[in-house]
Design a protein around this motif. Sequence first.
Motif, PDB file in Angstrom:
ATOM      1  N   HIS A   1       7.555  31.382  -0.212  1.00  0.00           N
ATOM      2  CA  HIS A   1       6.655  30.621  -0.934  1.00  0.00           C
ATOM      3  C   HIS A   1       7.590  29.770  -2.082  1.00  0.00           C
ATOM      4  CE1 HIS A   1       3.479  29.686  -3.742  1.00  0.00           C
ATOM      5  NE2 HIS A   1       4.031  30.305  -4.821  1.00  0.00           N
ATOM      6  N   ASN A   2       7.265  28.486  -1.936  1.00  0.00           N
ATOM      7  CA  ASN A   2       7.934  27.642  -2.861  1.00  0.00           C
ATOM      8  C   ASN A   2       7.052  26.161  -3.124  1.00  0.00           C
ATOM      9  OD1 ASN A   2       9.579  25.191  -1.244  1.00  0.00           O
ATOM     10  ND2 ASN A   2       9.140  26.990   0.009  1.00  0.00           N
ATOM     11  N   TYR A   3       7.477  25.658  -4.071  1.00  0.00           N
ATOM     12  CA  TYR A   3       6.788  24.228  -4.245  1.00  0.00           C
ATOM     13  C   TYR A   3       7.602  23.049  -3.966  1.00  0.00           C
ATOM     14  CZ  TYR A   3       3.936  27.604  -7.143  1.00  0.00           C
ATOM     15  OH  TYR A   3       3.236  28.727  -7.379  1.00  0.00           O
TER      16      TYR A   3
ATOM     17  N   ALA B   1      -7.491  29.367   5.943  1.00  0.00           N
ATOM     18  CA  ALA B   1      -8.740  28.342   6.325  1.00  0.00           C
ATOM     19  C   ALA B   1      -8.346  27.317   7.100  1.00  0.00           C
ATOM     20  CB  ALA B   1      -9.446  28.095   4.912  1.00  0.00           C
ATOM     21  N   ASN B   2      -7.045  26.997   7.230  1.00  0.00           N
ATOM     22  CA  ASN B   2      -6.392  25.961   7.991  1.00  0.00           C
ATOM     23  C   ASN B   2      -5.860  26.574   9.560  1.00  0.00           C
ATOM     24  OD1 ASN B   2      -5.257  24.688   5.039  1.00  0.00           O
ATOM     25  ND2 ASN B   2      -6.972  23.801   6.102  1.00  0.00           N
ATOM     26  N   ALA B   3      -5.965  27.886   9.498  1.00  0.00           N
ATOM     27  CA  ALA B   3      -5.345  28.259  10.901  1.00  0.00           C
ATOM     28  C   ALA B   3      -5.981  27.942  12.238  1.00  0.00           C
ATOM     29  CB  ALA B   3      -5.283  29.791  10.573  1.00  0.00           C
TER      30      ALA B   3
ATOM     31  N   ALA C   1      -6.824  10.938   5.560  1.00  0.00           N
ATOM     32  CA  ALA C   1      -8.094  11.695   6.089  1.00  0.00           C
ATOM     33  C   ALA C   1      -7.608  12.548   7.113  1.00  0.00           C
ATOM     34  CB  ALA C   1      -9.107  10.689   6.727  1.00  0.00           C
ATOM     35  N   ARG C   2      -7.427  13.863   6.897  1.00  0.00           N
ATOM     36  CA  ARG C   2      -6.510  14.789   7.914  1.00  0.00           C
ATOM     37  C   ARG C   2      -7.465  15.268   9.128  1.00  0.00           C
ATOM     38  NH1 ARG C   2      -3.280  19.352   4.539  1.00  0.00           N
ATOM     39  NH2 ARG C   2      -2.908  18.247   2.713  1.00  0.00           N
ATOM     40  N   GLN C   3      -8.752  15.185   8.921  1.00  0.00           N
ATOM     41  CA  GLN C   3      -9.677  15.685  10.086  1.00  0.00           C
ATOM     42  C   GLN C   3     -10.210  14.592  10.779  1.00  0.00           C
ATOM     43  OE1 GLN C   3     -10.268  19.208  10.703  1.00  0.00           O
ATOM     44  NE2 GLN C   3     -11.423  18.586  12.631  1.00  0.00           N
TER      45      GLN C   3
ATOM     46  N   ASN D   1     -12.647  19.260   3.110  1.00  0.00           N
ATOM     47  CA  ASN D   1     -14.169  19.535   2.811  1.00  0.00           C
ATOM     48  C   ASN D   1     -14.332  20.789   1.783  1.00  0.00           C
ATOM     49  OD1 ASN D   1     -16.841  18.593   2.860  1.00  0.00           O
ATOM     50  ND2 ASN D   1     -17.318  20.608   3.756  1.00  0.00           N
ATOM     51  N   ASP D   2     -13.567  21.787   2.011  1.00  0.00           N
ATOM     52  CA  ASP D   2     -13.660  22.968   1.389  1.00  0.00           C
ATOM     53  C   ASP D   2     -13.181  22.795  -0.086  1.00  0.00           C
ATOM     54  OD1 ASP D   2     -10.951  23.340   1.798  1.00  0.00           O
ATOM     55  OD2 ASP D   2     -10.930  25.167   2.623  1.00  0.00           O
ATOM     56  N   VAL D   3     -12.774  21.583  -0.458  1.00  0.00           N
ATOM     57  CA  VAL D   3     -12.532  21.277  -1.871  1.00  0.00           C
ATOM     58  C   VAL D   3     -13.548  20.656  -2.595  1.00  0.00           C
ATOM     59  CG1 VAL D   3     -10.856  20.182  -3.506  1.00  0.00           C
ATOM     60  CG2 VAL D   3      -9.876  21.065  -1.278  1.00  0.00           C
ATOM     61  N   ILE D   4     -14.818  20.674  -1.871  1.00  0.00           N
ATOM     62  CA  ILE D   4     -15.838  19.846  -2.515  1.00  0.00           C
ATOM     63  C   ILE D   4     -17.207  20.525  -2.036  1.00  0.00           C
ATOM     64  CG2 ILE D   4     -16.172  18.028  -0.656  1.00  0.00           C
ATOM     65  CD1 ILE D   4     -16.066  16.828  -4.289  1.00  0.00           C
TER      66      ILE D   4
ATOM     67  N   ASN E   1      -0.083  24.882  -5.340  1.00  0.00           N
ATOM     68  CA  ASN E   1       0.171  24.272  -4.228  1.00  0.00           C
ATOM     69  C   ASN E   1      -1.044  23.713  -3.715  1.00  0.00           C
ATOM     70  OD1 ASN E   1       2.519  23.330  -3.352  1.00  0.00           O
ATOM     71  ND2 ASN E   1       3.251  25.311  -2.403  1.00  0.00           N
ATOM     72  N   GLY E   2      -1.975  23.855  -4.402  1.00  0.00           N
ATOM     73  CA  GLY E   2      -3.520  23.180  -3.748  1.00  0.00           C
ATOM     74  C   GLY E   2      -4.134  24.261  -3.057  1.00  0.00           C
ATOM     75  N   GLY E   3      -4.017  25.316  -2.910  1.00  0.00           N
ATOM     76  CA  GLY E   3      -4.979  26.647  -2.197  1.00  0.00           C
ATOM     77  C   GLY E   3      -5.555  27.307  -3.240  1.00  0.00           C
TER      78      GLY E   3
HETATM   79  O1  SUG Z   1      -2.055  21.746   3.522  1.00  0.00           O
HETATM   80  N1  SUG Z   1      -0.610  22.995   0.640  1.00  0.00           N
HETATM   81  C1  SUG Z   1      -1.620  23.094   1.318  1.00  0.00           C
HETATM   82  C2  SUG Z   1      -2.942  23.494   0.881  1.00  0.00           C
HETATM   83  C3  SUG Z   1      -4.142  23.977   1.681  1.00  0.00           C
HETATM   84  C4  SUG Z   1      -5.096  24.158   1.137  1.00  0.00           C
HETATM   85  N2  SUG Z   1      -6.280  24.527   2.120  1.00  0.00           N
HETATM   86  C5  SUG Z   1      -7.633  24.117   2.272  1.00  0.00           C
HETATM   87  N3  SUG Z   1      -8.078  23.520   1.282  1.00  0.00           N
HETATM   88  N4  SUG Z   1      -8.173  24.865   2.919  1.00  0.00           N
HETATM   89  C6  SUG Z   1      -2.016  21.720   2.095  1.00  0.00           C
HETATM   90  O2  SUG Z   1      -1.919  20.537   1.543  1.00  0.00           O
HETATM   91  C7  SUG Z   1       1.806  22.308  -0.122  1.00  0.00           C
HETATM   92  C8  SUG Z   1       3.145  22.707   0.223  1.00  0.00           C
HETATM   93  C9  SUG Z   1       4.382  22.179  -0.702  1.00  0.00           C
HETATM   94  O3  SUG Z   1       3.896  21.100  -1.207  1.00  0.00           O
HETATM   95  O4  SUG Z   1       5.110  22.916  -0.815  1.00  0.00           O
HETATM   96  C10 SUG Z   1       0.618  22.604   1.043  1.00  0.00           C
HETATM   97  O5  SUG Z   1       1.055  22.571   2.200  1.00  0.00           O
END
Ligand code: SUG
Length: 445
Positions: free
Chosen positions: A16-18, A109-111, A211-213, A249-252, A362-364
Amino acid sequence: MNYYEVNFDGLVGPTHNYAGLSYGNVASKANASRFSNPKQAALQGLDKMKALSQLGLHQGVLAPNARPDIKTLRALGFAGSDEQVISKAAKVEPQLLKACYSASSMWTANAATVSPSSDTQDNKVHFTPANLNNKLHRAIEADTTGRILQSVFDNDEYFSHHTPLPQHSLFGDEGAANHTRLTDAYGHAGLAVFVYGEDVNSTVRPKKFPARQTLQASQAIARGHQLNSDRCLFIQQNPNVIDQGVFHNDVIAIGNENVFLFHEQAFHEQVKAVHAIRQSYTGSRPLHLIEVSNADVSVEDAVKSYIFNSQLVSLPSGGMALIAPSECQQVNSVETYLGTLKSASNPVNEIIYLDVKQSMQNGGGPACLRLRVTLSEQELAASNQACLLTDDLHKKLTMWIEKHYRDRLCEQDLADPQLLNESYAALDELTNILCLGSVYEFQLP
Ligand code: SUG
């Protein structure tokens, strides 16, 4: 027959890293190059699993992808021993090395997208691993994730596994983060709400961030999972909020059973979208559509606090709890709003704050860290029991983390060949703990 929603949390991997890899994810960019603490990250995740299991919920564990992803580095032309591959990549293409070292599979959640047997025509639980094709570090998760899911749900009578959608921009798929099921009870047929960021045939799309999806991906999943088209809705995310950092979408928005909690600006043409949800829901218990106004919580505060990335869970004792990240307590508007949500007349009667800061940076948030799988009692019994959290498994995993994980990691450390050995040795031991068989492709030195 009893049905349960089982949360399968991603175990945070040893690397796990940033790395700042996710353009459009504000936290990932803001924390790029910070020191991470993999041990603390994994323990925070495990604490969250324990907290949910102590609420009387079934809790599962999904193993991480193996990192570094040597196979991808070799496919990109780096040759020699594993150590040589790492040191060459570190010198020539540090960005690729970071992608191949990301522990991003923790965000389960993204698996995959999962459809429960009560929604599918063949009455099996369907799984499609997400291709995650918008970001290299995530696109390389799909195959291993598919093997891990097969080893957890390994029974043809109950489970149907699909291959990821083709790795093409038409079919950008980010899994369950963009899918919510509304129903009056877990075992009843539900309304599958698919939320997409972009229809490739339309010009309505974000201007700044990707837009990812895609709509096309969501439709392909619904077809493959044999969902009844009357019980599927496809709604578009508001492109303006994607541009403010709402990359999934799960951020809103968050839904559970007959409750759907969402921000006023979550969807494109929101009035129409909400009307469609109300019309399509057929459950006998009333649907609670809870819209959070911008005046109560701005999009900026929603992204900062990750209020919508909470888990909304049905409690065995009745009612629902919102499992929120502790960051929500630091944003005034959000803390105030959650106080009113709890006392208003709706099923949400408990707010529980948890610390998952290592992942949040890391936004999760809590919801990103888990894949929801609705299972009947029989389906649960047919799943890999070694991946269900018990006190014993919790103890074993705590010891395993304490033994193998570093408490400090930065970009320079990725060039250290010893990190590869440590990570593979840990994961090799994990396959025994979780009875996974041969899900990993690495060779131990
Ligand atoms: O895909 N962050 C993930 C966070 C995923 C969050 N998932 C949901 N919202 N369901 C992403 O952006 C950051 C990795 C880094 O920068 O080291 C990252 O991949």
